[in-house]
Motif scaffolding. Structure first.
Motif, PDB file in Angstrom:
ATOM      1  N   UNK A   6      43.382  56.617  39.780  1.00 17.79           N
ATOM      2  CA  UNK A   6      42.728  57.595  40.241  1.00 17.79           C
ATOM      3  C   UNK A   6      42.065  56.788  40.946  1.00 17.79           C
ATOM      4  N   UNK A   7      41.136  55.832  41.140  1.00 19.10           N
ATOM      5  CA  UNK A   7      40.722  55.802  42.230  1.00 19.10           C
ATOM      6  C   UNK A   7      40.574  54.545  43.193  1.00 19.10           C
ATOM      7  N   UNK A   8      40.303  54.340  44.601  1.00 16.76           N
ATOM      8  CA  UNK A   8      41.021  53.237  45.072  1.00 16.76           C
ATOM      9  C   UNK A   8      40.893  52.043  45.262  1.00 16.76           C
ATOM     10  N   UNK A   9      41.398  51.595  44.908  1.00 18.31           N
ATOM     11  CA  UNK A   9      41.458  49.397  44.206  1.00 18.31           C
ATOM     12  C   UNK A   9      40.727  48.671  46.221  1.00 18.31           C
ATOM     13  N   UNK A  10      39.821  48.654  46.795  1.00 19.41           N
ATOM     14  CA  UNK A  10      39.710  47.817  48.079  1.00 19.41           C
ATOM     15  C   UNK A  10      40.424  46.814  47.949  1.00 19.41           C
ATOM     16  N   UNK A  11      40.667  46.426  49.262  1.00 18.22           N
ATOM     17  CA  UNK A  11      41.287  44.731  49.267  1.00 18.22           C
ATOM     18  C   UNK A  11      40.229  43.712  49.033  1.00 18.22           C
ATOM     19  N   UNK A  12      39.030  43.902  50.107  1.00 17.38           N
ATOM     20  CA  UNK A  12      38.792  42.090  49.545  1.00 17.38           C
ATOM     21  C   UNK A  12      37.341  42.182  49.627  1.00 17.38           C
ATOM     22  N   UNK A 345      52.135  39.749  53.635  1.00 22.95           N
ATOM     23  CA  UNK A 345      51.433  41.415  53.006  1.00 22.95           C
ATOM     24  C   UNK A 345      50.195  40.239  51.585  1.00 22.95           C
ATOM     25  N   UNK A 346      48.376  40.831  52.320  1.00 15.97           N
ATOM     26  CA  UNK A 346      47.971  40.458  51.260  1.00 15.97           C
ATOM     27  C   UNK A 346      47.412  41.427  50.352  1.00 15.97           C
ATOM     28  N   UNK A 347      47.221  40.602  48.804  1.00 13.64           N
ATOM     29  CA  UNK A 347      46.993  41.945  47.796  1.00 13.64           C
ATOM     30  C   UNK A 347      45.518  41.236  47.577  1.00 13.64           C
ATOM     31  N   UNK A 348      45.087  42.430  46.517  1.00 10.26           N
ATOM     32  CA  UNK A 348      43.432  42.540  46.397  1.00 10.26           C
ATOM     33  C   UNK A 348      43.287  41.210  45.811  1.00 10.26           C
ATOM     34  N   UNK A 349      42.148  40.759  46.404  1.00  4.71           N
ATOM     35  CA  UNK A 349      41.443  39.319  45.443  1.00  4.71           C
ATOM     36  C   UNK A 349      39.830  39.524  46.294  1.00  4.71           C
ATOM     37  N   UNK A 350      39.256  39.957  44.657  1.00  3.33           N
ATOM     38  CA  UNK A 350      37.602  39.353  44.860  1.00  3.33           C
ATOM     39  C   UNK A 350      37.222  39.553  44.028  1.00  3.33           C
ATOM     40  N   UNK A 351      35.922  38.157  43.635  1.00  2.78           N
ATOM     41  CA  UNK A 351      35.275  38.118  42.093  1.00  2.78           C
ATOM     42  C   UNK A 351      34.246  39.464  41.653  1.00  2.78           C
ATOM     43  N   UNK A 352      34.764  40.205  43.190  1.00  8.32           N
ATOM     44  CA  UNK A 352      34.419  42.564  43.378  1.00  8.32           C
ATOM     45  C   UNK A 352      35.065  43.020  41.675  1.00  8.32           C
ATOM     46  N   UNK A 353      36.619  42.155  41.800  1.00  4.71           N
ATOM     47  CA  UNK A 353      38.286  42.836  41.129  1.00  4.71           C
ATOM     48  C   UNK A 353      37.340  42.161  39.902  1.00  4.71           C
ATOM     49  N   UNK A 354      37.787  43.381  38.825  1.00 10.30           N
ATOM     50  CA  UNK A 354      38.729  42.796  37.524  1.00 10.30           C
ATOM     51  C   UNK A 354      39.757  42.153  37.058  1.00 10.30           C
ATOM     52  N   UNK A 355      40.246  41.660  36.053  1.00 14.06           N
ATOM     53  CA  UNK A 355      41.356  41.067  35.605  1.00 14.06           C
ATOM     54  C   UNK A 355      42.184  42.710  36.068  1.00 14.06           C
ATOM     55  N   UNK A 356      41.571  43.795  35.222  1.00 14.33           N
ATOM     56  CA  UNK A 356      42.336  45.196  35.097  1.00 14.33           C
ATOM     57  C   UNK A 356      42.952  45.658  36.247  1.00 14.33           C
ATOM     58  N   UNK A 357      41.147  44.996  37.175  1.00 12.06           N
ATOM     59  CA  UNK A 357      42.248  45.849  38.483  1.00 12.06           C
ATOM     60  C   UNK A 357      43.983  45.050  38.974  1.00 12.06           C
ATOM     61  N   UNK A 358      42.975  44.106  38.612  1.00 10.73           N
ATOM     62  CA  UNK A 358      44.363  42.818  39.383  1.00 10.73           C
ATOM     63  C   UNK A 358      45.361  43.379  38.576  1.00 10.73           C
TER      64      UNK A 358
END
Ligand SMILES: *Cc1c(COP(=O)(O)O)cnc(C)c1O
Length: 374
Positions: A6-12, A345-358
């Motif tokens: 329910x919240x957007x997941x940013x790309x990077x 297509x590039x998928x979200x990848x960032x140290x700001x993301x949690x494993x749950x986000x991925x």
């Protein structure tokens, strides 16, 4: 299976913490807003890290490449061979020197330069080759160096890459990195040129700044640019450098989650990673084959947006963008690049993301795939 976020997941999104904030505050208090001791420290630390004689801090990855080409004497009448699968800046800087970009098609596996095509593109006017290490997978540098032409690497994705065990950064006449907000070392804006050559370093030092000089009356011996890096940004880069390994390890875990989670999806295949090299894992790029995956990349991108998952495209072939198409109407087709441009297509990848986000992104892609292949 997980449900839609329910919240957007940013790309990077950048991974900025208290350390970066404190470093900026300290720099502002020090009085150094422009280039000063922190930029110098960043250059020295990066030269150690990259195991190269010189690192010059500049205002962007774009200016790093521009100044590196100028330092090597690239100018009007020259040709520079580069990749069509890159950010347009790579080709734009060739234009800004007055030279002509010559686009070399890429290989299907990792979308890096297809070096078997270089002999057919080299002419007496070829002054440099500008390869791009897409997503962090090093190009085949041995085959690129084999022609004896100076090489400027676009290593915007390749900080932390190793080519056959050697760090990318010391292997060519110049290697250019970006400190843009999404990159592995993110200062917001900024760039670095690494070079083993004293003359290239000296030329860039002269050009990156219109200097006032030492005397009471100023003079200039070259028409300088304004491409120096502010200490405020250098301070962020220095704080990020402390976390480079940690951030890399987080991205490596995210890549493994994608590899595992997407392996069985027909028509969705990640770009190749050569086990002989160290991949910087800057981007996680998949190719979407519309036959097998039931829909085009653009349809996947829209559906993922509907699942609150932001994605990006790296890259649309530069030679097909309006400006280059109109300027060079007679250019040859580049079938691999043009095909890939429709599929990546590039998928979200960032140290700001949690494993749950991925895992949310993985499950969203699985749901979208299931719907398109039903
Ligand atoms: C980010 C990027 C650049 C440009 O870097 P800036 O610092 O934004 O000027 C060049 N090439 C590639 C492949 C990039 O991803």
């Amino acid at each position: 299976m997980r449900t839609r976020r329910d919240t957007p997941l940013g790309f990077q999104p950048p991974a900025i913490g208290d350390e970066e904030i404190a470093a900026v505050a300290e720099t502002l208090r020090s009085g150094w807003l422009t280039t000063g001791p922190r930029a110098a420290e960043l250059e020295q630390r990066m030269a150690e890290y990259l195991e190269v004689a010189h690192v010059l801090a500049v205002s962007s990855g774009t200016s790093a490449m521009h100044l590196a080409l100028l330092a090597l004497g690239v100018g009007p009448g020259d040709e520079v061979i580069t990749s069509p699968i890159t950010w347009p800046a790579t080709a734009n800087v060739i234009e800004h020197t007055g030279a002509r970009p010559v686009f070399c098609d890429v290989r299907e596996d990792d979308l890096n330069l297809d070096t078997s095509l270089l002999p057919s593109l080299l002419t007496g006017r070829t002054k440099a080759i500008l390869p791009v290490h897409l997503a962090g997978q090093p190009c085949d540098l041995d085959a690129i160096h084999a022609h004896g032409i100076p090489v400027v690497e676009d290593a915007a994705h390749a900080l932390e890459s190793r080519y056959r065990g050697h760090k990318v950064g010391s292997l060519s006449e110049a290697t250019c990195f970006s400190l843009y907000a999404t990159k592995n070392l993110a200062a917001g804006e900024g760039g670095l040129v690494a070079t083993p050559r004293d003359d290239v370093a000296e030329a860039i030092r002269d050009m990156r700044l219109t200097r006032r000089g030492d005397g009471a009356r100023y003079d200039q011996t070259t028409a300088g640019f304004k491409a120096n890096l502010s200490d405020v940004l250098a301070a962020i880069a220095l704080a990020q450098l402390e976390k480079l390994e940690l951030h890399g390890a987080i991205r490596a875990r995210q890549v493994a989650l994608y590899d595992d989670g997407l392996a069985d999806l027909d028509g969705i295949v990640p770009l190749g990673r050569d086990p002989r090299d160290t991949h910087a894992l800057h981007l996680y790029v998949v190719r979407i084959d519309p036959e097998a995956a039931g829909a085009t990349r653009d349809e996947y991108q829209r559906s993922l947006a509907g699942e609150q998952i932001s994605t990006s495209i790296h890259f649309l072939p530069v030679h097909r963008l309006t400006w280059f198409r109109e300027r060079y109407p007679e250019q040859a087709p580049l079938p691999v690049a043009e095909g890939a441009g429709e599929e990546v297509l590039s998928l979200p990848l960032s140290p700001a993301h949690s494993d749950e986000d991925i895992l949310d992104a993985v499950d969203a892609l699985r749901r979208v795939h299931a719907a398109f292949t039903a």
